[in-house]
Structures are given as C-alpha cells and as structure tokens.
Design a protein around this motif. Structure first.
Motif, mmCIF file in Angstrom:
data_model
loop_
_atom_site.group_PDB
_atom_site.id
_atom_site.type_symbol
_atom_site.label_atom_id
_atom_site.label_comp_id
_atom_site.label_asym_id
_atom_site.label_seq_id
_atom_site.Cartn_x
_atom_site.Cartn_y
_atom_site.Cartn_z
ATOM 1 N N LEU A 295 0.827 -1.204 0.000
ATOM 2 C CA LEU A 295 0.000 0.000 0.000
ATOM 3 C C LEU A 295 0.864 1.258 0.000
ATOM 4 C CD1 LEU A 295 -2.166 -2.131 0.690
ATOM 5 C CD2 LEU A 295 -3.142 -0.491 2.299
ATOM 6 N N LEU A 296 2.012 1.200 0.644
ATOM 7 C CA LEU A 296 2.932 2.344 0.664
ATOM 8 C C LEU A 296 3.654 2.494 -0.664
ATOM 9 C CD1 LEU A 296 4.449 1.799 4.228
ATOM 10 C CD2 LEU A 296 2.785 3.542 3.558
ATOM 11 N N ALA A 297 3.989 1.364 -1.291
ATOM 12 C CA ALA A 297 4.750 1.408 -2.545
ATOM 13 C C ALA A 297 3.863 1.703 -3.760
ATOM 14 C CB ALA A 297 5.488 0.083 -2.751
ATOM 15 N N TYR A 298 2.589 1.329 -3.691
ATOM 16 C CA TYR A 298 1.671 1.509 -4.827
ATOM 17 C C TYR A 298 0.394 2.224 -4.354
ATOM 18 C CZ TYR A 298 4.616 -2.207 -6.824
ATOM 19 O OH TYR A 298 5.669 -2.968 -7.268
ATOM 20 N N PRO A 299 0.499 3.422 -3.831
ATOM 21 C CA PRO A 299 -0.690 4.084 -3.265
ATOM 22 C C PRO A 299 -1.804 4.285 -4.279
ATOM 23 C CG PRO A 299 1.134 5.644 -3.525
ATOM 24 C CD PRO A 299 1.705 4.277 -3.746
ATOM 25 N N GLU A 300 -1.447 4.552 -5.550
ATOM 26 C CA GLU A 300 -2.476 4.781 -6.553
ATOM 27 C C GLU A 300 -3.276 3.513 -6.848
ATOM 28 O OE1 GLU A 300 0.923 2.908 -8.347
ATOM 29 O OE2 GLU A 300 0.803 4.694 -7.064
ATOM 30 N N ARG A 301 -2.665 2.356 -6.654
ATOM 31 C CA ARG A 301 -3.325 1.077 -6.929
ATOM 32 C C ARG A 301 -4.472 0.819 -5.937
ATOM 33 N NH1 ARG A 301 -1.529 -3.911 -9.349
ATOM 34 N NH2 ARG A 301 -3.328 -5.290 -9.351
ATOM 35 N N PHE A 302 -4.311 1.314 -4.713
ATOM 36 C CA PHE A 302 -5.251 0.977 -3.655
ATOM 37 C C PHE A 302 -6.043 2.173 -3.127
ATOM 38 C CE2 PHE A 302 -1.663 -2.013 -3.456
ATOM 39 C CZ PHE A 302 -2.345 -3.204 -3.678
ATOM 40 N N ALA A 303 -5.839 3.344 -3.674
ATOM 41 C CA ALA A 303 -6.472 4.559 -3.174
ATOM 42 C C ALA A 303 -7.998 4.423 -3.162
ATOM 43 C CB ALA A 303 -6.066 5.752 -4.032
ATOM 44 N N GLY A 304 -8.580 4.730 -2.001
ATOM 45 C CA GLY A 304 -10.034 4.728 -1.871
ATOM 46 C C GLY A 304 -10.678 3.370 -1.736
ATOM 47 N N LYS A 305 -9.913 2.284 -1.812
ATOM 48 C CA LYS A 305 -10.482 0.944 -1.726
ATOM 49 C C LYS A 305 -10.486 0.437 -0.283
ATOM 50 C CE LYS A 305 -9.136 -0.533 -6.394
ATOM 51 N NZ LYS A 305 -8.400 -1.546 -7.190
ATOM 52 N N ARG A 306 -11.382 -0.514 -0.035
ATOM 53 C CA ARG A 306 -11.412 -1.186 1.265
ATOM 54 C C ARG A 306 -10.478 -2.394 1.197
ATOM 55 N NH1 ARG A 306 -17.069 -1.523 4.533
ATOM 56 N NH2 ARG A 306 -17.259 0.712 4.957
ATOM 57 N N ILE A 307 -9.397 -2.312 1.972
ATOM 58 C CA ILE A 307 -8.319 -3.303 1.874
ATOM 59 C C ILE A 307 -8.243 -4.139 3.136
ATOM 60 C CG2 ILE A 307 -5.861 -3.649 1.476
ATOM 61 C CD1 ILE A 307 -7.327 -2.289 -0.855
ATOM 62 N N GLY A 308 -8.196 -5.455 2.969
ATOM 63 C CA GLY A 308 -7.943 -6.362 4.081
ATOM 64 C C GLY A 308 -6.488 -6.786 4.080
ATOM 65 N N LEU A 309 -5.769 -6.431 5.138
ATOM 66 C CA LEU A 309 -4.367 -6.811 5.291
ATOM 67 C C LEU A 309 -4.237 -7.951 6.292
ATOM 68 C CD1 LEU A 309 -2.527 -3.348 5.613
ATOM 69 C CD2 LEU A 309 -2.833 -4.755 3.562
ATOM 70 N N VAL A 310 -3.272 -8.820 6.064
ATOM 71 C CA VAL A 310 -2.959 -9.879 7.012
ATOM 72 C C VAL A 310 -1.610 -9.565 7.647
ATOM 73 C CG1 VAL A 310 -2.701 -12.349 7.382
ATOM 74 C CG2 VAL A 310 -4.116 -11.522 5.504
ATOM 75 N N LEU A 311 -1.632 -9.204 8.927
ATOM 76 C CA LEU A 311 -0.377 -9.062 9.668
ATOM 77 C C LEU A 311 -0.015 -10.484 10.096
ATOM 78 C CD1 LEU A 311 0.317 -6.569 12.633
ATOM 79 C CD2 LEU A 311 1.688 -8.532 11.962
#
Length: 414
Positions: A295-311
């Motif tokens: 998400l930090l490296a490709y902010p435009e790819r994920f902007a405004g989307k609801r993202i589920g991350l797995v820590l």
C-alpha cells in the motif's frame, strides 16, 4: 518414506469445503484473531484499511493454522512415527507447539544461520531441534533423510493441501466478519497463505481481488507466474517470505485464483514495520508487514479501496525493531546529526548544550575529537545527534548555533 512435498499433479487443489472443515477442526485450538479497522493506516496510505492480527497467535504467526490441520490429518500409526519439519522460523514453532499439544514426537531441522532466539523458542515448545545445514536447501535435505530413516511424516511449510486449507481459514474469518472488502493484500513466500486465502475468497466473494506481495529480492511467485527466471537472493528484512522456490501446488492455485503479485522494495517493508509499531502499537516482522508495504509502494493502486491486510507474523528481533524506529525518525528529520567546528576552550560544550536546549532540541549523543589532523591545533570537532520536532525545527537550531559563531555541517542520517 513420506514424500517431502505434495504436487499439483498428485493432489487435488483444496476446496472451500476443505477450508470450512479445517476451520471446524482448529476451532478452540487456534485463536480466531481480531479483524479491525485501522484508520491511522488509512490516513497513511489513502485506502480504507482493515487488519487481521495473526501476530496474536501463541507462536505469533498464522502458521499454526496449517500446521495443526496437517497434524490432525495423521492416523494413529503416523502419529506414533512422529513428524519432521524444516524451517528457520514460524513454521518450526507452529509444528513444535501443536505437536507437543497432541503428543506427537516432532523433529525440526533448522539452518545453522537461524538466530539463537528462534532455535530456543522452538525447543521451548518441546520439539527435538537439529541445527544442520548452511542453507534452507541443505536443511531440507537433512530433514528428508530423517523422514526416510525414521518413518516420520514430513510437514511441508506450504506445498501441502492440508496446510493450504488451514491457511485459508484466515480469509474465511475475514469474510465472515461481514466487512465488505474490495481487495485482500497477502504476503507471499512459498504460496501457502495466499493459496488458501484466494480459494476461500473466490468461492465466497468472487469479485474480491486477491493481490500477493513479495520482496523485490525474492520475486519467486511473480517469476513463476510470468514464466521467467529471476535471480533471488540478498539479506531481506522479510526473511519469512524470502523463498527461492514456490510450491507446485501453490503455483497452480495462484494461476487460477490470484489476481496479481506485486514486488516491494526493502525500504517500503521497513516503513511498514515502523507504521505498525508507531501507529498501531503492534509488532510486525518484515514478512508480516509486506501487505502494508504494498500500500505504501503503490498508493495509486489501492487509493479509496477497502483493503484487508494480514499481519501474518510478529516474530521480529526487538533490537531490529528498535533500530527501524530510530531510522524512521532520522528519515523524517526528527533525529539529525551535525558536526560543529569549535574553539578548544572551557565552557564551549556547555554553551552548545544551552543553545540547543533553549531552542527545544534534545541532545542524544556527543562525540568530541581534538586529534584529527583536519582540526586546527587550537580547535576541536564535536558531532552532536539531536532529537527535533522536524526539519523546520532543525533549521532553527542550526541558525542558533551559527549565530553563536560555530560552523555547522549536517551529517548523514545516523
């Protein structure tokens, strides 16, 4: 001898029913971890972020899920024969912990380069630990010999349908939370986690995008999907996903169910580890933070989307975590190092300290040198590391020191 890996040719890809069976099998023995909104990470990345905290498992990683499902699949004879696994980290601890719970003898082969703290953690769960081999490949050969000579069952870290089904329960829990997601962003090593999660996601929510993340140093899955040969190697902060070869079964699953695999630089992984520490107040190892790194490296790819991350894991050396936090402060201009050329007379160091203090700066470290040939015979050099509020505050402190007639040179970040 039990084969050291299952293959896509010989074993069917797990189904959503297999993953549901796995969830029932591990219920009560593996934590159903929280899946929570992370608004501060959203502010950082421009996406709406939700985090699945697998670092809260007993062994601080998701690996318990697949390991337990595999162990529960064994018959009585196999349990008596015991199990053998090869790992330098989370898989080792997961197999050791649940094998001990179930009364199954476990042998874990770990490379000689494994940090001592991880070796001791694995032993503490009751496994017999064999430290042999300089690389994971050498250690795997040792484990294969042990399986052949003892009849122990090989517990593969990722290329096993039971393991993959177990890992898929992560996505099952995320989807069952009822939070409408646009995308799952999942770290990729050998492919077991993303494989299981992608199967569950596409079965229950076909429009849900599944994106994998690898470090640029180990682009194994990306290369396999592209049909290219990429060099893998280097000292990665995300050693948990620093895998040179993905599984045959996991690759087949990725081709069918995974939408894309992104590569992230080490700097993004470091920033992500720091963000989890400072913004979420939770521990993430490099591999565990890889999804946020994307998400930090490709902010435009994920902007405004609801993202589920797995820590997916929190097993990071505390000293490394502390170093990352300090390095991020330096990158943000909140810790700076300056070199002052000063006259060598009484009271000068006190004046410097008073000047910095009057500006609100905090001195962290001082090095005083009179013997360098580049220093005037009646002068000295003082290197001062200062904590500030940011670049503007640093400029204010430098101007104040120069007003006291000290020469100030900015040094590289400490």
């Amino acid at each position: 001898m039990h084969a050291p890996a299952e293959t896509a040719d010989a074993v069917a890809i797990p189904t959503i029913d297999d993953i549901r069976d796995a969830a029932r099998a591990i219920e009560g023995s593996v934590l159903r971890t929280p899946f929570l909104p992370a608004p501060r990470l959203g502010q950082l990345t421009g996406a709406e972020v939700f985090v699945k905290y697998e670092n809260l498992q007993v062994t601080s990683a998701f690996k318990e899920r697949g390991a337990l499902v595999k162990l529960l699949s064994l018959d009585d004879d196999e349990r008596r024969a015991g199990v053998v696994a090869m790992s330098a980290g989370n898989h080792a601890q997961a197999v050791a912990y649940h094998a001990a719970r179930l009364g199954i003898p476990a042998t874990i082969v770990m490379p000689a380069t494994t940090p001592f703290v991880k070796i001791e953690a694995t032993r503490s769960f009751g496994a017999r630990v064999v430290v042999e081999g300089e690389t994971l490949a050498e250690s795997q050969a040792v484990a294969a010999r042990i399986a052949e000579t003892t009849g122990a069952v090989w517990v593969h870290p990722y290329d096993d349908r039971h393991v993959i089904a177990g890992q898929g329960t992560v996505a099952l829990e995320m989807i069952e939370s009822g939070i409408p997601l646009d995308c799952l962003v999942v770290p990729v090593g050998g492919g077991g986690l993303i494989g299981g999660m992608a199967i569950a996601a596409k079965a229950l929510s076909p429009r849900l995008e599944v994106i994998g993340v690898e470090t640029e140093l180990y682009p194994s899955m990306r290369a396999a999907l592209d049909g290219t040969s990429q060099e893998c190697g280097g000292n990665s902060l995300a050693e948990g996903i620093a895998v040179k070869n993905v599984g045959r079964l996991t690759l087949a699953i990725a081709r069918q169910f995974v939408d894309d695999v992104l590569l992230v630089p080490e700097s993004a992984i470091e920033r992500a580890v720091n963000a989890y520490l400072t913004l979420q107040k939770t521990m993430a190892e490099g591999a565990g933070a890889a999804g946020l790194a994307a998400l930090l490296a490709y902010p435009e790819r994920f902007a405004g989307k609801r993202i589920g991350l797995v820590l997916c894991g929190g097993n990071i050396d505390p000293r490394l975590a502390a170093s990352i936090m300090v390095r991020e402060l330096a990158r943000a201009g909140k810790i700076v190092a300056v070199r002052l050329t000063i006259p060598d007379r009484p009271g000068v160091l006190g004046d410097i300290a008073a000047t910095i203090g009057a500006c609100g700066g905090n001195i962290l470290e001082v090095h005083h040198n009179r013997t360098l040939l580049s220093v005037p015979a009646k002068g000295a050099i003082v290197d001062v590391t200062i904590e500030t509020h940011g670049p503007a505050h640093t400029d204010e402190i430098e101007r104040a020191l120069e007003a006291r007639h000290y020469r100030v040179d900015r040094l590289a970040a400490p």
